[in-house]
Design a protein around this motif. Sequence first.
Motif, PDB file in Angstrom:
ATOM      1  N   ALA A  20       0.812  -1.221   0.000  1.00  0.00           N
ATOM      2  CA  ALA A  20       0.000   0.000   0.000  1.00  0.00           C
ATOM      3  C   ALA A  20       0.842   1.267   0.000  1.00  0.00           C
ATOM      4  O   ALA A  20       0.378   2.333  -0.431  1.00  0.00           O
ATOM      5  CB  ALA A  20      -0.938  -0.003   1.210  1.00  0.00           C
ATOM      6  N   SER A  21       2.089   1.197   0.450  1.00  0.00           N
ATOM      7  CA  SER A  21       2.936   2.399   0.484  1.00  0.00           C
ATOM      8  C   SER A  21       3.232   2.928  -0.920  1.00  0.00           C
ATOM      9  O   SER A  21       3.580   4.093  -1.093  1.00  0.00           O
ATOM     10  CB  SER A  21       4.257   2.099   1.210  1.00  0.00           C
ATOM     11  N   PHE A  22       3.077   2.062  -1.936  1.00  0.00           N
ATOM     12  CA  PHE A  22       3.313   2.477  -3.319  1.00  0.00           C
ATOM     13  C   PHE A  22       2.342   3.583  -3.727  1.00  0.00           C
ATOM     14  O   PHE A  22       2.648   4.394  -4.605  1.00  0.00           O
ATOM     15  CB  PHE A  22       3.157   1.268  -4.258  1.00  0.00           C
ATOM     16  N   LEU A  23       1.183   3.629  -3.073  1.00  0.00           N
ATOM     17  CA  LEU A  23       0.169   4.621  -3.403  1.00  0.00           C
ATOM     18  C   LEU A  23       0.234   5.837  -2.484  1.00  0.00           C
ATOM     19  O   LEU A  23      -0.755   6.547  -2.304  1.00  0.00           O
ATOM     20  CB  LEU A  23      -1.227   3.986  -3.361  1.00  0.00           C
ATOM     21  N   THR A  24       1.417   6.075  -1.898  1.00  0.00           N
ATOM     22  CA  THR A  24       1.620   7.235  -1.029  1.00  0.00           C
ATOM     23  C   THR A  24       2.841   8.023  -1.488  1.00  0.00           C
ATOM     24  O   THR A  24       3.657   7.529  -2.276  1.00  0.00           O
ATOM     25  CB  THR A  24       1.833   6.815   0.433  1.00  0.00           C
ATOM     26  N   PHE A  25       2.959   9.242  -0.962  1.00  0.00           N
ATOM     27  CA  PHE A  25       4.095  10.090  -1.336  1.00  0.00           C
ATOM     28  C   PHE A  25       5.398   9.602  -0.702  1.00  0.00           C
ATOM     29  O   PHE A  25       6.486  10.027  -1.066  1.00  0.00           O
ATOM     30  CB  PHE A  25       3.830  11.545  -0.923  1.00  0.00           C
ATOM     31  N   LYS A  26       5.289   8.689   0.268  1.00  0.00           N
ATOM     32  CA  LYS A  26       6.483   8.210   0.967  1.00  0.00           C
ATOM     33  C   LYS A  26       7.300   7.224   0.123  1.00  0.00           C
ATOM     34  O   LYS A  26       8.486   7.008   0.391  1.00  0.00           O
ATOM     35  CB  LYS A  26       6.074   7.532   2.281  1.00  0.00           C
ATOM     36  N   VAL A  77      -2.021  -0.490 -10.489  1.00  0.00           N
ATOM     37  CA  VAL A  77      -1.445   0.836 -10.742  1.00  0.00           C
ATOM     38  C   VAL A  77      -0.042   0.687 -11.325  1.00  0.00           C
ATOM     39  O   VAL A  77       0.340   1.391 -12.265  1.00  0.00           O
ATOM     40  CB  VAL A  77      -1.409   1.673  -9.450  1.00  0.00           C
ATOM     41  N   GLY A  78       0.723  -0.260 -10.774  1.00  0.00           N
ATOM     42  CA  GLY A  78       2.070  -0.517 -11.278  1.00  0.00           C
ATOM     43  C   GLY A  78       2.050  -0.964 -12.733  1.00  0.00           C
ATOM     44  O   GLY A  78       2.889  -0.532 -13.538  1.00  0.00           O
TER      45      GLY A  78
END
Length: 618
Positions: free
Chosen positions: A387-393, A442-443
């Motif tokens: 899920a971090s892939f969908l964040t600015f981090k 998304v990837g």
Amino acid sequence: MKNYILIFFTLFLASTSYAQEDPVLFTVDGKEVLVSEFDYIYSKTNGDTATYSRESLEEYLDLYKKFKLKVAAAREMKLHDIPALQRELAGYRRQLADSYLTDKEVTESLVKEVFDRSKTDLAINHILIAVGEKASPEDTLRRYKKGLTAMAELRATKDFPAMVKKYSDDQLSKERGGSLGYLVAPFPNGFYSLENAAYNTPTGTFKGPIRTQMGYHIIQVTERRKARGEMELAHVLLRVDPKKPNSDVMAKGRCDSLYQVINQGGDFGAIARKFSEDKATAPKDGYIGFIGINRYEKGFEDQAFALRNDGDLSKPVRSSVGYHILKRLSWKGDDPYAVAKRRLQPKIQKDARFTLAKEAMIERIKEEGDYQESPGVLDNWLNGLDASFLTFKWKPATPANPAVIAYFGQGLQRSLNDFEKFCQKNSRQRIRQAGKADPKEVGKDLYKQFTNQMCLDFEESMLESKYPDFKSLMREYEEGILLFEATKMQVWDKASQDTTGLKKFYAVNKENYKWDYRANITSVSVHSGFKRMLKKIRKVAAKKGAKAAMAKFNKGDNTIIALKTKLVEKGRDELLDKMEWEVGKVSGTKEDPKTKHILFYVIDEIIPPATKSLDESR
């Protein structure tokens, strides 16, 4: 510099092909200039006046040798190493490459396709098996199978109206036996597949199921005719009120009477303004504008396109709203391709067909360039996403992963690290899908965009070898900016900075720099819909001035007149050159058919001839 005998060059150009040989015409500082290069630049510069006579060739060859010597001098000055010029050249190449990749391979072919198709109107019947764009795969398959069943039954029975009644979900066309009327390319956005099927289906035969955003279609082209084009019309309308007895008879009688008056020389515009019951068009002399096929009722449209000459009138035509007298103003038929292209290109680039054609180009690039993907690299990377892939981090892995993810057989390759940087750059696209989409999906979407760009980069790198014109344009631009920069440094900057020298030159030569008579004028623009008022407007403008005319005729929101002031030198404007130059005089008129405005001038002030100042002469 080595120069070949010009007579040989002249005879060589007389042939239609360079065959296996492209001789060196001359060399400058060791760089060869081939016959083909000189032929290209000579014909491009001279256009229709390129006679290839000995005199013409010698004159241009002398100019081109001097040009090449100046370019060589610019290179000796190391101007081609200046970073700003390199960036300018790279920017130009990107723009030119984009036009070659999309315009030549995609837009050009699509525009030509629509242009060719637009010459023919098609009468089409259809059966629609409706499917929503968000329908489930199961429902989509079920509806597709229903389409196959309908198609099989149609082939067996040949009874299209019966199949329309049994299967079609389009209630509007169902009442007409499935008829959509006449259609012409381009079809509306989202119906490119239907357009392709219609223009490639023989008259009378069946085609389908064809998928569009509405569902699955089965079509039959019943007739082909030469395209009607577009008709510019004005009309007088007498409405029929179905709630009032005898309304039809009374409207018909009044319309017949008005037709007789107009036919015997009555002013159509005046009658439209006074009697027409179409409130939108009556104030504009009944002006409707341009109409094409399938925009109005069939009877109305048929009568309009039956008018053969500009100015022709129709007898009263009945429509669902009343009786019309139609007047043909003009007709747009087959535009030349160059004209049609300017009109069609913006539409095509916004149409879904453009995306489809671009995807086809990508597939062609992959096939021709031997595109390959490294097995397992993408899948392993996708499996590691969370899920971090969908964040600015989210950030690319460190250390950078150099594994090759995709490559072309001719050398261009991209690593997993390149793809991760692409994902980082497109953070907005990742973040806006948080909570709505699977990180893997998304990837995958980002990977498709990444590889599509990679294909375009590969094709761009091959442009010089694939398109001789591209190579020639890039050479022209590079040599042009080098020569511009060298001339700027060695001539223009020196001259502009030599203030004393300029003043001395001006003092000696200022009689050579003079203004002719000039006039401060007011340009008066009147919409052609108010042409009837032009005589009155000109009369007021001549007597009291343009501003007084605007104050008199522009009332409330009704803007009839627009004004603009400007200073014009004698010999610079056609209207002014045809009139007497005197303060207060009003010029003749000219009409712009594109903007639908009529223009005339009022002279406010006349300035006599005078010597230009140094700044004006500079």
